[in-house]
Motif scaffolding. Structure first.
Motif, mmCIF file in Angstrom:
data_model
loop_
_atom_site.group_PDB
_atom_site.id
_atom_site.type_symbol
_atom_site.label_atom_id
_atom_site.label_comp_id
_atom_site.label_asym_id
_atom_site.label_seq_id
_atom_site.Cartn_x
_atom_site.Cartn_y
_atom_site.Cartn_z
ATOM 1 N N ILE A 133 0.844 -1.187 0.000
ATOM 2 C CA ILE A 133 0.000 0.000 0.000
ATOM 3 C C ILE A 133 0.890 1.252 0.000
ATOM 4 C CG2 ILE A 133 -1.839 1.232 1.204
ATOM 5 C CD1 ILE A 133 -2.603 -1.537 0.112
ATOM 6 N N PRO A 134 0.653 2.202 -0.903
ATOM 7 C CA PRO A 134 1.484 3.416 -0.953
ATOM 8 C C PRO A 134 1.461 4.165 0.376
ATOM 9 C CG PRO A 134 0.089 3.251 -2.902
ATOM 10 C CD PRO A 134 -0.359 2.175 -1.962
ATOM 11 N N LYS A 135 2.596 4.765 0.733
ATOM 12 C CA LYS A 135 2.697 5.488 2.002
ATOM 13 C C LYS A 135 1.720 6.659 2.059
ATOM 14 C CE LYS A 135 7.478 4.289 3.109
ATOM 15 N NZ LYS A 135 8.844 4.811 3.403
ATOM 16 N N GLY A 136 1.333 7.160 0.883
ATOM 17 C CA GLY A 136 0.379 8.260 0.852
ATOM 18 C C GLY A 136 -0.942 7.908 1.495
ATOM 19 N N GLN A 137 -1.317 6.636 1.456
ATOM 20 C CA GLN A 137 -2.563 6.197 2.080
ATOM 21 C C GLN A 137 -2.477 6.329 3.606
ATOM 22 O OE1 GLN A 137 -5.395 5.131 0.388
ATOM 23 N NE2 GLN A 137 -4.290 5.863 -1.413
ATOM 24 N N PHE A 138 -1.325 5.995 4.163
ATOM 25 C CA PHE A 138 -1.121 6.154 5.606
ATOM 26 C C PHE A 138 -1.157 7.638 5.984
ATOM 27 C CE2 PHE A 138 0.768 2.111 4.529
ATOM 28 C CZ PHE A 138 0.483 1.292 5.599
#
Length: 225
Positions: A119-124
């Motif tokens: 999952i891309p860090k942008g989601q976090f």
């Protein structure tokens, strides 16, 4: 004719069917219990591996590596035959469930780790910006996306666990294989073993096809992106 009478004797198969049926129930119960316990434990170990303190992460890594490397049969024998020497006794069903769950949890932890890390860090960062706490972000944002990645390998692991339930016969649990072996000895004919093999095939083949379907669907979704 001798081959058919020896391995595909219809009369003996019919006589042994009630015994095999009892074994099927125990096998399904053992497999389902191991999958539920092992899946939940695996997700917990995965989160410890990713987000725990350094000692917790190292402990989780050791747990995963050791159990992935250890054959289920060896673990089952240790639990059922060795633990009584230190005063810990489990029934054959509990021992088999524990052994299968422990090994499945280790594989599940690695699969879930790969899914979460994909999952891309942008989601976090987006979840944090919305004011979501760690557990809420995991529940609402991260895990639903990771689920698309991990479902095919998790389903494959579940099918493997159902096959490995046959090892429970080593500790005298009356699963499908143990019942088939007893029927073979009782009737002096290997036909019950062939019947057991056909039953295993009947409920494992749909699982195998499901894994293939999920993998193909995952590939199509990635291509569409």
């Amino acid at each position: 004719m001798q081959l058919i009478e020896t391995f595909f004797n219809w009369e003996i198969l019919v006589r042994s069917f009630p015994m095999l049926l009892r074994g099927v129930g125990n096998t399904l119960l053992l497999g389902c219990a191991s999958i539920v316990i092992g899946g939940a434990a695996g997700l917990l170990v995965c989160l410890m591996r990713l987000y725990g303190s350094k000692p917790v992460r190292l402990l989780a890594i050791a747990y995963i590596d050791v159990l992935r490397a250890m054959p289920i049969l060896v673990l089952l024998i240790l639990i059922y035959y060795a633990l009584p020497f230190v005063g810990i006794r489990f029934s054959s069903f509990t021992s088999a469930t524990l052994a299968l769950s422990l090994v499945l949890s280790a594989f599940t932890a690695e699969v879930c780790r790969a899914g979460i890390e994909s999952i891309p860090k942008g989601q976090f960062e987006a979840a944090s910006a919305l004011g979501l706490g760690f557990w809420r972000a995991m529940h609402k944002v991260i895990l639903p996306q990771a689920l698309r990645v991990v479902v095919p390998p998790l389903t494959s692991n579940c099918a493997s666990i159902f096959k490995d339930t046959a090892l429970a016969s080593v500790v005298a649990m009356p699963d499908l294989l143990k019942q088939a072996t007893d029927a073979q000895a009782l009737m002096a004919n290997p036909t019950p073993l062939i019947g057991a093999a056909l039953i295993y095939l009947a409920f494992l083949l749909p699982l195998v096809r499901l894994v293939s379907h999920l993998e193909e669907r995952g590939k199509r979704q990635l291509t569409a992106r």
